[in-house]
Structures are given as structure tokens and as C-alpha cells.
Design a protein around this motif. Sequence first.
Motif, PDB file in Angstrom:
ATOM      1  N   VAL A   1       0.790  -1.203   0.026  1.00 57.99           N
ATOM      2  CA  VAL A   1      -0.020  -0.020   0.124  1.00 57.99           C
ATOM      3  C   VAL A   1       0.987   1.259  -0.027  1.00 57.99           C
ATOM      4  CG1 VAL A   1      -1.972  -1.170   1.223  1.00 57.99           C
ATOM      5  CG2 VAL A   1      -0.138  -0.052   2.525  1.00 57.99           C
ATOM      6  N   VAL A   2       0.195   2.381  -0.161  1.00 58.75           N
ATOM      7  CA  VAL A   2       1.012   3.658   0.102  1.00 58.75           C
ATOM      8  C   VAL A   2       0.279   4.396   1.231  1.00 58.75           C
ATOM      9  CG1 VAL A   2       1.141   5.963  -0.979  1.00 58.75           C
ATOM     10  CG2 VAL A   2       1.609   3.785  -2.624  1.00 58.75           C
ATOM     11  N   VAL A   3       1.117   4.892   1.936  1.00 54.22           N
ATOM     12  CA  VAL A   3       0.632   5.776   3.182  1.00 54.22           C
ATOM     13  C   VAL A   3       0.959   7.270   2.700  1.00 54.22           C
ATOM     14  CG1 VAL A   3       1.038   6.210   5.583  1.00 54.22           C
ATOM     15  CG2 VAL A   3       1.065   3.968   4.759  1.00 54.22           C
ATOM     16  N   SER A   4       0.133   8.093   2.530  1.00 50.01           N
ATOM     17  CA  SER A   4       0.252   9.503   1.999  1.00 50.01           C
ATOM     18  C   SER A   4      -0.447  10.552   2.993  1.00 50.01           C
ATOM     19  CB  SER A   4      -0.339   9.553   0.846  1.00 50.01           C
ATOM     20  OG  SER A   4      -1.702   9.600   0.886  1.00 50.01           O
ATOM     21  N   SER A   5       0.437  11.780   3.019  1.00 51.29           N
ATOM     22  CA  SER A   5      -0.059  12.832   3.786  1.00 51.29           C
ATOM     23  C   SER A   5       0.307  14.157   2.791  1.00 51.29           C
ATOM     24  CB  SER A   5       0.449  12.824   5.060  1.00 51.29           C
ATOM     25  OG  SER A   5      -0.052  13.821   6.037  1.00 51.29           O
ATOM     26  N   VAL A   6       0.580  15.303   3.620  1.00 52.49           N
ATOM     27  CA  VAL A   6       0.885  16.420   3.054  1.00 52.49           C
ATOM     28  C   VAL A   6       2.355  17.046   3.898  1.00 52.49           C
ATOM     29  CG1 VAL A   6      -1.248  17.143   2.107  1.00 52.49           C
ATOM     30  CG2 VAL A   6      -0.555  17.975   4.178  1.00 52.49           C
ATOM     31  N   THR A   7       2.857  17.949   3.271  1.00 53.14           N
ATOM     32  CA  THR A   7       4.038  18.384   3.876  1.00 53.14           C
ATOM     33  C   THR A   7       3.598  19.121   5.157  1.00 53.14           C
ATOM     34  OG1 THR A   7       3.956  20.399   2.652  1.00 53.14           O
ATOM     35  CG2 THR A   7       5.184  18.664   1.630  1.00 53.14           C
ATOM     36  N   ASP A   8       4.631  19.185   6.097  1.00 57.05           N
ATOM     37  CA  ASP A   8       4.486  19.904   7.329  1.00 57.05           C
ATOM     38  C   ASP A   8       4.147  21.573   7.017  1.00 57.05           C
ATOM     39  OD1 ASP A   8       5.198  17.757   8.741  1.00 57.05           O
ATOM     40  OD2 ASP A   8       7.032  18.342   9.133  1.00 57.05           O
TER      41      ASP A   8
ATOM     42  N   CYS B   1      -6.414   7.623   8.793  1.00 52.61           N
ATOM     43  CA  CYS B   1      -6.138   7.606   9.906  1.00 52.61           C
ATOM     44  C   CYS B   1      -5.510   8.815  10.411  1.00 52.61           C
ATOM     45  CB  CYS B   1      -5.677   6.381  10.658  1.00 52.61           C
ATOM     46  SG  CYS B   1      -5.315   6.372  12.544  1.00 52.61           S
ATOM     47  N   GLY B   2      -6.236   9.873  11.085  1.00 56.66           N
ATOM     48  CA  GLY B   2      -5.841  11.127  11.482  1.00 56.66           C
ATOM     49  C   GLY B   2      -5.459  11.752  10.235  1.00 56.66           C
ATOM     50  N   ARG B   3      -4.162  12.082  10.305  1.00 56.52           N
ATOM     51  CA  ARG B   3      -3.490  12.921   8.958  1.00 56.52           C
ATOM     52  C   ARG B   3      -2.862  12.133   7.816  1.00 56.52           C
ATOM     53  NH1 ARG B   3      -2.398  18.929  11.421  1.00 56.52           N
ATOM     54  NH2 ARG B   3      -4.343  19.727  11.569  1.00 56.52           N
ATOM     55  N   LEU B   4      -3.286  10.801   7.843  1.00 55.47           N
ATOM     56  CA  LEU B   4      -2.837   9.739   6.908  1.00 55.47           C
ATOM     57  C   LEU B   4      -3.952   9.285   6.202  1.00 55.47           C
ATOM     58  CD1 LEU B   4      -0.350   7.896   9.077  1.00 55.47           C
ATOM     59  CD2 LEU B   4       0.282   9.744   7.689  1.00 55.47           C
ATOM     60  N   ALA B   5      -3.576   8.982   4.712  1.00 52.51           N
ATOM     61  CA  ALA B   5      -4.526   8.216   3.818  1.00 52.51           C
ATOM     62  C   ALA B   5      -3.749   6.901   3.284  1.00 52.51           C
ATOM     63  CB  ALA B   5      -5.001   9.273   2.799  1.00 52.51           C
ATOM     64  N   VAL B   6      -4.502   5.854   3.119  1.00 53.79           N
ATOM     65  CA  VAL B   6      -3.995   4.562   2.850  1.00 53.79           C
ATOM     66  C   VAL B   6      -4.503   4.162   1.537  1.00 53.79           C
ATOM     67  CG1 VAL B   6      -3.226   2.253   3.285  1.00 53.79           C
ATOM     68  CG2 VAL B   6      -2.979   3.956   4.912  1.00 53.79           C
ATOM     69  N   TRP B   7      -3.735   3.810   0.389  1.00 54.43           N
ATOM     70  CA  TRP B   7      -4.655   3.297  -0.791  1.00 54.43           C
ATOM     71  C   TRP B   7      -3.642   2.132  -1.404  1.00 54.43           C
ATOM     72  CZ3 TRP B   7      -4.212   8.886  -1.393  1.00 54.43           C
ATOM     73  CH2 TRP B   7      -3.036   9.227  -2.185  1.00 54.43           C
ATOM     74  N   GLU B   8      -4.076   1.562  -2.360  1.00 52.59           N
ATOM     75  CA  GLU B   8      -3.206   0.499  -2.997  1.00 52.59           C
ATOM     76  C   GLU B   8      -2.037   0.839  -3.671  1.00 52.59           C
ATOM     77  OE1 GLU B   8      -3.873  -2.254  -7.119  1.00 52.59           O
ATOM     78  OE2 GLU B   8      -5.435  -0.812  -6.784  1.00 52.59           O
ATOM     79  N   GLY B   9      -0.754   0.040  -3.398  1.00 42.80           N
ATOM     80  CA  GLY B   9       0.496   0.404  -3.515  1.00 42.80           C
ATOM     81  C   GLY B   9       0.947  -0.819  -4.450  1.00 42.80           C
ATOM     82  N   GLY B  10       2.378  -0.945  -4.502  1.00 48.82           N
ATOM     83  CA  GLY B  10       3.064  -1.777  -5.137  1.00 48.82           C
ATOM     84  C   GLY B  10       2.910  -1.977  -6.851  1.00 48.82           C
ATOM     85  N   MET B  11       3.151  -0.714  -7.252  1.00 46.01           N
ATOM     86  CA  MET B  11       2.985  -0.192  -8.671  1.00 46.01           C
ATOM     87  C   MET B  11       4.367   0.322  -9.048  1.00 46.01           C
ATOM     88  SD  MET B  11      -0.950   1.023  -9.190  1.00 46.01           S
ATOM     89  CE  MET B  11      -1.129   1.729  -7.559  1.00 46.01           C
ATOM     90  N   THR B  12       4.361   0.125 -10.443  1.00 48.15           N
ATOM     91  CA  THR B  12       5.728   0.700 -11.095  1.00 48.15           C
ATOM     92  C   THR B  12       5.222   1.839 -11.936  1.00 48.15           C
ATOM     93  OG1 THR B  12       5.301  -0.617 -12.796  1.00 48.15           O
ATOM     94  CG2 THR B  12       6.925  -1.371 -11.018  1.00 48.15           C
ATOM     95  N   PRO B  13       6.174   2.981 -11.851  1.00 45.64           N
ATOM     96  CA  PRO B  13       5.728   4.116 -12.832  1.00 45.64           C
ATOM     97  C   PRO B  13       5.549   3.859 -14.142  1.00 45.64           C
ATOM     98  CG  PRO B  13       7.687   4.775 -11.393  1.00 45.64           C
ATOM     99  CD  PRO B  13       7.349   3.353 -11.207  1.00 45.64           C
TER     100      PRO B  13
END
Length: 505
Positions: free
Chosen positions: A132-139, A261-273
Motif C-alpha cells: 500500500v501507499v501511506v500518504s499525507s501532505v508536507t508539514d 487515520c488522522g492525517r494519513l490516507a492509505v491506498w493501493e500500492g506495489g505499482m511501477t511508474p
Amino acid sequence: MQTLKLWIRMIFRQWYKKLVIAAIFVLGLYCSLQLLDSGKHKLRHSKNTQTTHHSSESHGIVEIDPENQIPDNRNLYKVPKEDIHIDMCPACFGKEICTDIEAGLVEISKNSKTEFRELIMREASLHKTEKVVVSSVTDALWNKFDKFICQNASKSFPCDVSAAISTGYLTSNQALTVDGLRNLYKVLDKSKSEAVLPICATNKLIHELISTFDGNGDRQLNQEEQGHLMTGLLLHPSYVVLKFQDAISSNLPLPNFHGTCGRLAVWEGGMTPLKDHLQESFEERAGLAAQLLQLVDDFQNEDPNWYFLYTEFSYNSFSVTNEGEVLLTDLQDMIIIDKTLFTQAVGPHSTQSERLCNEMCYQKFTRDIMTSEYVTNVCSQVKHYGQLMFAIVCKEILSDLEEHKTGGFFNYDGNKVHQRSEYRGLLHSPPEKDKDNIEELLRDCVQETLAGGRKQAVEELQETLDKYLTYNDIDDEKNDKNDDDESEKDEEEGNDIEINLNCSG
């Protein structure tokens, strides 16, 4: 001597069956003894192997099957509490996946952090089995957001953001209106292009967003739920799009969404550009290109109620799954449009379905949708300009023609310095038999010369690319048939072997 031979033949005729049975019995007894001895030897070998394995483990050496394991646990760590910021909620994205994160079931890969357009992405595993990918935004962006919340609540910064957001504009009734959503970008002094998802908002879109973020199922948003929605729209619209798609049960080529969860979002990962596939065979690249064209069509026609407009296509926008599926993974610039607006269309396009439109035409449309005070009229015309997405994909990703090498489709001020594209076109080096045809269709896709020419060029290009997919399917079928034939042959040979007595063990 003759008499002895005669007696032997008579005895053999009368007793040959019994002799054969006796011989088989003796041979079978011999084989059994051999196999028993072999089994004891294997058991000893197994014990020796186990002993060696335990010895290896005692020295920290563990064998891992790379096909079935998501990174060695030494390269993973649990999500730190200070990254989650659950105490900031409802000035956060949500809480759907908090149980898994708090239980340590989401583990982040070390040294996997990337930053792109004020987003921070980390590769991770979920339940040790799914990438998966765990994402957020910059501080910096979070600080800007928190500062607005404090000031809007007439409090000095820093303040208790979780309490302040509940008394400010973002959780008010005014924010969740058509005008409130269309002008949401002003909250953080952003340009409209930095918060485009709701710029064509209608009451229908509001109702669908309420349904998307209605966690308790009461068909309305409480302050906490509205805080999640507004935070997402302002800071991280990508996850809002994914959550929206789940709510409407659409089947767009987008990553699977797991939760927040809080300031994190999780979605599908394991991909190549997508750019990592530029050296594949033309047949493989043709398959990827065909998917890109179908993706644009899906954005326009897949859902009967919603139109998805995206004008920032580039190699960085796309990723490819292990199964070879192309997904749009950068969703920050997605506009969601209520199709009922199209029935209200007025102006030059309301009575004609086809009209020649190229760069200058599209420049005017995108300028109008970003600046016009009468944005409803512009949004109602979107379906007539949706082919812009095909033009950008053909120019920025598919074409390898020199005339399409300059970066950027738009030239707003007439003096923009175009930069050369960093990558080759996905359809580079086509087979000679189709080279001229493919290049001409790409030209017509980018710059049509007749009304409706782009649409026709895309259809013909799809048909041409589909031929390569068909060839691949035929090859796969042949390979499958050869594999089946080999399996049948092996099975027959195996049966032949089983017929013979074999004491090898």
C-alpha cells in the motif's frame, strides 16, 4: 538328458503361474526392504537439515521466499504516533483504518519516502500481505492549514486545532453550499487550479459528498465528518476522489482505497511508474497505450451521473500494477462534474455536437473555467471540450514525433518557453508496417483538421493498437496449448513409467 528336459517342461507348464507369482513376491519383498532403508536414510537427512536450519537461525540467517513476502521485517516499522496526529481530528482526513494502524498492521518501508506536489508518500504493507501507499501532505501545508483554523476561530497560533475547527468556517453550514465549495480555494489563499475538485459544484455533488463522508449513516454530516471532508478537499483531494469512487460504486481505473487515520490516507500500492515501461516490446507498450485511451473514455462515459475532467496528464500521473493495468495515481487535479449540468447547456455548443477545437480553443475553455464569474455556464459545456484529454494524452505521453516533443499543451500568454519532454513517447519505434498510420493518427489526435477528426483518429488508433493485443492473445493461447500438450505428454510418460516395476525409491 532328454528325459530331464521333458520333466522340466512339464513342471513349468503345470506350475508357471505359481512360479511367476512367487518371483513377483520375492521381488516385491526385496523392493520393500530397499524402500524402508531409503526412508530411514531420508529421515536422517531431514533431521540433519533441520539441525543445520536451526543452527543457521541461531546465527540470524533466515530464508525468505521473495515471491511471497513483502519486504524483510527488518526494513519495516510501525507507523509512529506522531505521524498520525489523531489528536488534531476533526482537522484530519478520517479514522476508518485507525484500528489496523494502532494494531501495527500497517508497516512502512524504510527509505521509501517521496515528496511530490506538497504530498508525502511512503511505501508500506498492510497485514504483511498487501503493498500500500501511506500518504499525507508536507508539514508546511499542515502548518498553513492549522494557522488558518486558529485565526478563523479568533485564537492565537498555535492553538487547540481540534476544538477550533468546530467553531470556525469549515464546519459551518455556509461552507457546505454550492458557492462555499466553488470558492473553497480562497480559504488558504490558493489559486483555483490548486483546489479544482468542487469548482463545478452542484447540490447533487454536495449530496453525494455527504453520502461519501457520512460515517454514521444518518444522511447528514456532523461537525467531525464535515471537518474530514473540508480538510480533504483543501489539502488532499486525491483521497477524496478515491473515497468518492467507492461511494458511487464506479469502476474507474484508479487505485483501491483502504481508508484514513488522522492525517494519513492509505491506498493501493506495489505499482511501477509508467515511465519504467518505455523499454518494453512494442506489443506491451501498445497494450498500455490502448488502456490510456480507454481511461480517457471512461472518465467521460463510464458513470451515468458523473463526468471526470483531468487536464494534467503526464508520465508522472500514471502507474502500472503487477497485472499490467494502468491506473491514474495522481488525482490532485481531478474535477468532478454533475452531468445534469449538461442538459442546461446554453451557447454555441448547445445545438451542435461537433466543432473544431485545438490549442487556442482549449486555452479559452480552461481559462474560463478557472476565472469566469459565470462558471455554471462554462461547466455545462465541459462535455464538448472533454476531447482535450485525448489531445494531451496523445501529445504528452503517446507520441514520439519531434513536433510533439515540447512540453506542455497550453501557451496562455503566447510567449511561454516550451521545454522538451524528458521521456520518449510510449508508442516510439512502431513496426514499419504500421509506422506511418500510427504517426498520422497521433497527429490528428493532437491537432484535428476537421470537426470530429480527433474522435475518429482515437477510434482508429484504438483499432490499430487492439491488433497487437490480439496477436498477444493468440501467442498466449499457443503457449497455453503447448503447455497443455507438454503436460499431457508428461502425464503419459509418467503413466508408462508407473507400469514398470521400479525399485529406485
